[in-house]
Design an enzyme around this catalytic site. Structure first.
Site, mmCIF file in Angstrom:
data_model
loop_
_atom_site.group_PDB
_atom_site.id
_atom_site.type_symbol
_atom_site.label_atom_id
_atom_site.label_comp_id
_atom_site.label_asym_id
_atom_site.label_seq_id
_atom_site.Cartn_x
_atom_site.Cartn_y
_atom_site.Cartn_z
ATOM 1 N N HIS A 8 1.212 -0.280 11.593
ATOM 2 C CA HIS A 8 2.453 -1.068 11.511
ATOM 3 C C HIS A 8 3.178 -0.809 10.205
ATOM 4 O O HIS A 8 2.615 -0.275 9.248
ATOM 5 C CB HIS A 8 2.185 -2.561 11.692
ATOM 6 C CG HIS A 8 1.334 -3.190 10.630
ATOM 7 N ND1 HIS A 8 -0.031 -3.370 10.763
ATOM 8 C CD2 HIS A 8 1.641 -3.697 9.401
ATOM 9 C CE1 HIS A 8 -0.508 -3.958 9.679
ATOM 10 N NE2 HIS A 8 0.486 -4.164 8.825
ATOM 11 N N HIS A 81 5.321 -2.672 3.212
ATOM 12 C CA HIS A 81 4.136 -1.807 3.177
ATOM 13 C C HIS A 81 4.007 -1.005 4.468
ATOM 14 O O HIS A 81 4.658 -1.297 5.469
ATOM 15 C CB HIS A 81 2.857 -2.619 2.918
ATOM 16 C CG HIS A 81 2.487 -3.585 4.015
ATOM 17 N ND1 HIS A 81 2.940 -4.882 4.068
ATOM 18 C CD2 HIS A 81 1.698 -3.440 5.107
ATOM 19 C CE1 HIS A 81 2.436 -5.491 5.131
ATOM 20 N NE2 HIS A 81 1.688 -4.637 5.791
ATOM 21 N N GLU A 130 -1.549 -0.342 3.167
ATOM 22 C CA GLU A 130 -2.604 -1.157 3.750
ATOM 23 C C GLU A 130 -3.487 -0.247 4.591
ATOM 24 O O GLU A 130 -2.986 0.583 5.352
ATOM 25 C CB GLU A 130 -1.985 -2.262 4.634
ATOM 26 C CG GLU A 130 -3.012 -3.161 5.309
ATOM 27 C CD GLU A 130 -2.364 -4.238 6.177
ATOM 28 O OE1 GLU A 130 -1.129 -4.241 6.317
ATOM 29 O OE2 GLU A 130 -3.109 -5.081 6.720
HETATM 30 CO CO CO Z 1 0.279 -5.385 7.175
#
Ligand code: CO
Length: 140
Positions: A8, A81, A130
């Site tokens: 994502h 992110h 991440e």
């Molecule tokens: Co995230």
């Protein structure tokens, strides 16, 4: 380590409700999940599904939310992110640390219910990154 799927893109927003309307009405998103709170992380989260990944809308939750400082610099919100999957979170942590990359805290349960950690953007070409252990049974 073998880089996995881009899971994502995190997008910070001052209002998840307003962002949901944007993704539905402007971007034509058909599958927007229900928002939920993650008090331990200081965020309220909502996933917008796209055919090949998700947008993670992130709104600050509580006074200590890490998103406040981002929104202070970017009042309208913005890209926050990128999240990539790996098969083994502990191996990935050791891999990045072995290259002198700063891991921000210990692996913890993220918004998808699997272990995640973040890498310092200054060590990652300016991108807050991440790393997520691939969710079990997820074919996407
Ligand atoms: Co995230």
């Amino acid at each position: 380590m073998k880089l996995g799927r881009l899971n994502h893109v995190g997008v910070a927003t001052p209002s998840i409700e307003a962002s949901i309307a944007f993704w539905r009405d402007v971007m034509g998103a058909q599958d927007i999940r229900a928002p939920f709170d993650m008090p331990a992380q200081g965020v309220r989260v909502c996933f917008v599904d796209t055919p090949n990944g998700q947008i993670e809308l992130i709104e600050p939750l509580g006074e200590a939310s890490p998103i406040h400082s981002f929104l202070a610099k970017n009042p309208a919100g913005g890209q926050h992110h990128l999240c990539f999957e790996v098969p083994d979170i502990r191996a990935a942590k050791a891999w990045f640390e072995g290259q002198g990359k700063r891991v921000l805290g210990e692996p913890r349960i993220g918004a998808h219910g699997t272990l995640i950690f973040f890498l310092h953007p200054a060590d990652m070409g300016g991108v807050l990154t991440e790393i997520m252990e691939t969710p079990e049974g997820e074919g996407h």
